[in-house]
Enzyme design. Structure first.
Site, PDB file in Angstrom:
ATOM      1  CE  LYS A  22      38.468   9.086   5.702  1.00  0.00           C
ATOM      2  NZ  LYS A  22      39.233   7.836   5.592  1.00  0.00           N
ATOM      3  CB  SER A 167      44.306  -1.955  13.700  1.00  0.00           C
ATOM      4  OG  SER A 167      43.598  -1.852  12.479  1.00  0.00           O
ATOM      5  CG  ASP A 314      42.265   8.738  11.525  1.00  0.00           C
ATOM      6  OD1 ASP A 314      43.340   8.139  11.334  1.00  0.00           O
ATOM      7  OD2 ASP A 314      41.157   8.227  11.293  1.00  0.00           O
ATOM      8  NE  ARG A 389      42.333  11.337   8.820  1.00  0.00           N
ATOM      9  CZ  ARG A 389      41.007  11.461   8.672  1.00  0.00           C
ATOM     10  NH1 ARG A 389      40.443  12.639   8.753  1.00  0.00           N
ATOM     11  NH2 ARG A 389      40.256  10.391   8.454  1.00  0.00           N
TER      12      ARG A 389
END
Ligand code: S3P
Length: 433
Positions: A22, A167, A314, A389
């Site tokens: 994604k 980030s 993640d 997640r």
């Protein structure tokens, strides 16, 4: 939806249709919107977050055709974007909201970006501060929260910006705004974050001797319509890399998995823990890919290095699950950013591990796990805080229990991996988990 997950007797098979990545898909769609003409994106994911992105791009005047194996985006280019919907709904997607902020601010459009309850609780000043430095006019609700209202302005000016947090979303937002600004905008990162934006746009990247990375963007960057295939998502693959390492006699192959070096630390971390992970059929188009095979192995504890944190950010919830089964003490620190994700993922991961009966200590910036090769999680009911997640990490934990467990609000997996439970069924030996 409550999903029952049975203990796994084995996991075997090939996943040929991992969800498409994604992070890459959002960018492919947004960059198509910046290019004048027709772009084609193959393997665009049907997961909720990337779908939010293309719906928002329709609200900026792009025409999108949806076909079974590709989408087409028709755009008038970065100077032809216009607002056709006053509000753009970014759903649950932080990447949509933060990257789109750079585009909307750059183009000087009057529009509001909204999101669901989770996204509306996440910090947005990290993108609004640099955008205001560039001359954008934007108002947030409360303390830098969505909805964000953008107003017209007299044009953006270039800035030199050093990222205060590692980030990729903030980096990308500033670089995208820089595509509309007078002069050259630079973003400096002291810790590498995922580099899809600079890689896909072909932006100049300078690596300094002291390790800093400086990326530049400006109006003169030509964004061309593209034909692009989105690779499988390493972040989705990570659940099977851990499940395959843990479940007895497991052998799982994950075809066409994205292996961008700024995204794939999870494979190196698992290998350091003793995992059996092999790569075949390596390809290197715009983004490197390979077929990955994982086999069950005996794991040992490890601690994550600071520079591995943004690279594996993640994957940390599922790595924490792996660490419960790894002999010794594992530590994940310097990971305070996890508290600013879809939910507070430090609190949620610690709670997941404790529900399973694992030994874990929580810190403000991470956790310490005392693992054990003989660990047997309790059969239990896992809260997920509606975080995809966390739901998938809990499911991997549940495979190792002696009796079935339940995953609450399991439909949240659709945010990044709608077929997750179908794939689990398919991998379970004899159709049983
Ligand atoms: C993303 C960057 C990361 C990651 C997120 C996707 C991206 O967020 O957690 O899932 O596509 O740029 P941060 O940039 O906030 O660390």
């Amino acid at each position: 939806m409550i999903q029952k997950v049975d203990p796994a007797k084995g996991l075997k098979g090939v996943i040929t249709d991992l969800p498409a990545d994604k992070s890459i898909a959002h960018r492919a769609a947004m960059f198509a919107a910046l290019a004048e003409g027709e772009s084609v994106i193959y393997n665009y994911p049907d997961s909720a977050d990337p779908q939010s992105t293309i719906a928002c791009l329709e609200g900026l005047g792009c025409r999108i055709e949806r076909h079974p194996d590709h989408i087409k985006i028709f755009s008038k280019g970065r100077n032809g974007l216009k607002v056709t919907q006053k509000q753009l709904d970014c759903g649950n997607s932080g990447t949509t909201m933060r990257l789109l902020s750079g585009i909307v601010a750059g183009a000087g459009l009057e529009v509001s970006l909204t999101g669901d309850a989770s996204l509306s609780a996440r910090p947005m000043n990290r993108v609004l501060d640099p955008l205001r430095m560039m001359g954008a006019s934007c108002e947030s609700s409360g303390e830098g929260r969505a909805p964000i209202r953008f107003k017209a302005h007299d044009g953006l000016k270039a800035i030199d910006y050093t990222l205060p947090v590692a980030s990729a979303q903030v980096k990308s937002c500033v670089l995208l705004a820089g595509l509309f600004a007078g002069g050259e905008t630079t973003v400096t990162e002291t810790m590498p974050s995922r580099d899809h934006t600079e890689r896909m746009l072909g932006l100049p990247v300078e690596r300094k001797a002291d390790g800093r990375i400086v990326i530049s963007s400006s109006r003169s960057v030509d964004v061309k319509p593209a034909r692009f295939r989105v690779p499988g998502d390493i972040s989705g693959a990570a659940f099977w890399l851990v499940a395959g390492s843990l479940v007895g006699n497991a052998v799982i192959t994950l075809n066409n998995t994205g292996l961008n070096p700024t995204r794939s630390a999870v494979t190196g971390i698992l290998k350091r823990m003793g995992a059996s992970i092999t790569l075949e059929n390596m390809q290197s188009e715009s983004e490197p890919t390979a077929d990955i095979t994982v086999r069950q192995a005996r794991l040992k504890a490890t601690s994550l290095r600071p520079e591995e944190i943004p690279n594996a950010i993640d994957e940390i919830p599922v790595l924490a699950v792996a660490m419960c089964f790894a002999g010794g003490v594992s530590e994940i620190r310097n990971a305070g950013e996890l508290r600013a994700k879809e939910t507070d993922r430090i609190r949620a991961t610690v709670s997941l591990l404790r529900s399973a009966g694992a030994e874990v200590k929580e810190f403000e910036d991470g956790f310490e796990i005392t693992g054990n090769n003989e660990f047997r999680p309790k059969s239990t009911v896992y809260d997920t805080w509606h975080d995809h997640r966390i739901a998938m990490a809990a499911s991997v934990m549940a495979l190792m229990a002696d009796a079935p467990s339940e995953i609450l609000e399991a439909e949240c997996v659709k945010v990044s991996y709608p077929a997750f439970f179908d794939h689990l069924d398919k991998l379970c030996v004899n159709g049983e988990s």
